[in-house]
Scaffold this active site. Sequence first.
Site, short mmCIF file in Angstrom:
data_model
loop_
_atom_site.label_atom_id
_atom_site.label_comp_id
_atom_site.label_asym_id
_atom_site.label_seq_id
_atom_site.Cartn_x
_atom_site.Cartn_y
_atom_site.Cartn_z
N THR A 36 0.85 -1.21 0.00
CA THR A 36 0.00 0.00 0.00
C THR A 36 0.88 1.25 0.00
OG1 THR A 36 -1.43 -1.31 1.44
CG2 THR A 36 -2.12 0.93 0.99
N GLY A 90 1.28 1.86 5.53
CA GLY A 90 0.25 0.83 5.60
C GLY A 90 0.15 0.25 7.00
N GLU A 111 9.78 1.92 10.85
CA GLU A 111 8.42 2.50 10.71
C GLU A 111 7.98 3.18 12.00
OE1 GLU A 111 6.53 -0.53 7.36
OE2 GLU A 111 6.31 -1.02 9.46
C1 5RP Z 1 5.63 -3.42 6.80
C2 5RP Z 1 4.29 -3.04 7.28
C3 5RP Z 1 3.22 -2.83 6.25
O1 5RP Z 1 2.75 -1.54 6.37
C4 5RP Z 1 2.11 -3.80 6.49
O2 5RP Z 1 2.66 -5.11 6.48
C5 5RP Z 1 1.02 -3.68 5.44
O3 5RP Z 1 1.52 -4.09 4.20
P1 5RP Z 1 0.66 -4.06 2.87
O4 5RP Z 1 0.39 -2.64 2.56
O5 5RP Z 1 1.53 -4.74 1.85
O6 5RP Z 1 -0.61 -4.85 3.15
O7 5RP Z 1 4.05 -2.88 8.44
O8 5RP Z 1 6.51 -3.68 7.85
#
Ligand code: 5RP
Length: 260
Positions: A36, A90, A111
């Site tokens: 995302t 995301g 993050e």
């Molecule tokens: C990565 C994360 C991502 O934001 C989370 O896994 C969501 O991923 P996606 O947008 O592919 O569903 O925390 O460490």
Amino acid sequence: MTGELSPIDKAKFAAAKRAANFVESGMRVGLGTGSTAAWLVRCLGEMVRDDGLKIRGVPTSTRTAELARQVGIEVITLDEAKWLDVTIDGADEFDADLNLIKGGGGALLQEKIVATASDQMIVIADAAKEVGQLGAFPLPVEVIPFGWQTTKALIEETLINLDVMGRDTTLRMNGDAPFVTDEGNFIVDMHLKRIGNARQLALVVNQIPGVVENGLFIDICDVVVIGHGDGKVEVRDINEGTVEEDRIDFLDNENLFADL
Ligand code: 5RP
């Protein structure tokens, strides 16, 4: 062209496209990691190239840094930025209070540091990420490789006294070898099924020697932008207590899909 995108990818794109509107010239922007967040980076890249948007981005992983540079976003470190106007990322799960599970992509440490160093954190997600109670998605914990088996055992022991439904933990693998984060650490995934007290869990797990950080984001997220496969988006602001609806027209964005 968008006919080739799955409904879930359309939902992720719609959320990312709407969230890109929060970004203004001059901002220092935290750039999340995952599929995302990758849409968000592409949308911002288009705004930089076509609309003259001037931003500096702080990526939360080497993957995101690479993509940001590819699409023309100036990349700086968090130490260069010092503080950020907004981070957009995301999530694996979010609840009604906008508490999150993150780290499915293994980038939870950067993050969390980047989101915490931001005036505002905006989460972009498809509607399936919304949960009544956190915990169905395995909660990632970043641990240092030294003595990781002992750390994992200590995590399991700690869980006995906590309000969770499951207590299994697994070392995240990448093929036959442990998955290694950008910081050179391992990830232990906790299969908790239901987390009764996320705030307590986050604090207690972080007390264990060998644990670097966990994927619970408590009181960090301010806004969630929820995308749907038909282009509908919902923007919920937890501080303002507002909910707005909007719509993204996929036909306006054909060029963003052309390179995929
Ligand atoms: C990565 C994360 C991502 O934001 C989370 O896994 C969501 O991923 P996606 O947008 O592919 O569903 O925390 O460490």
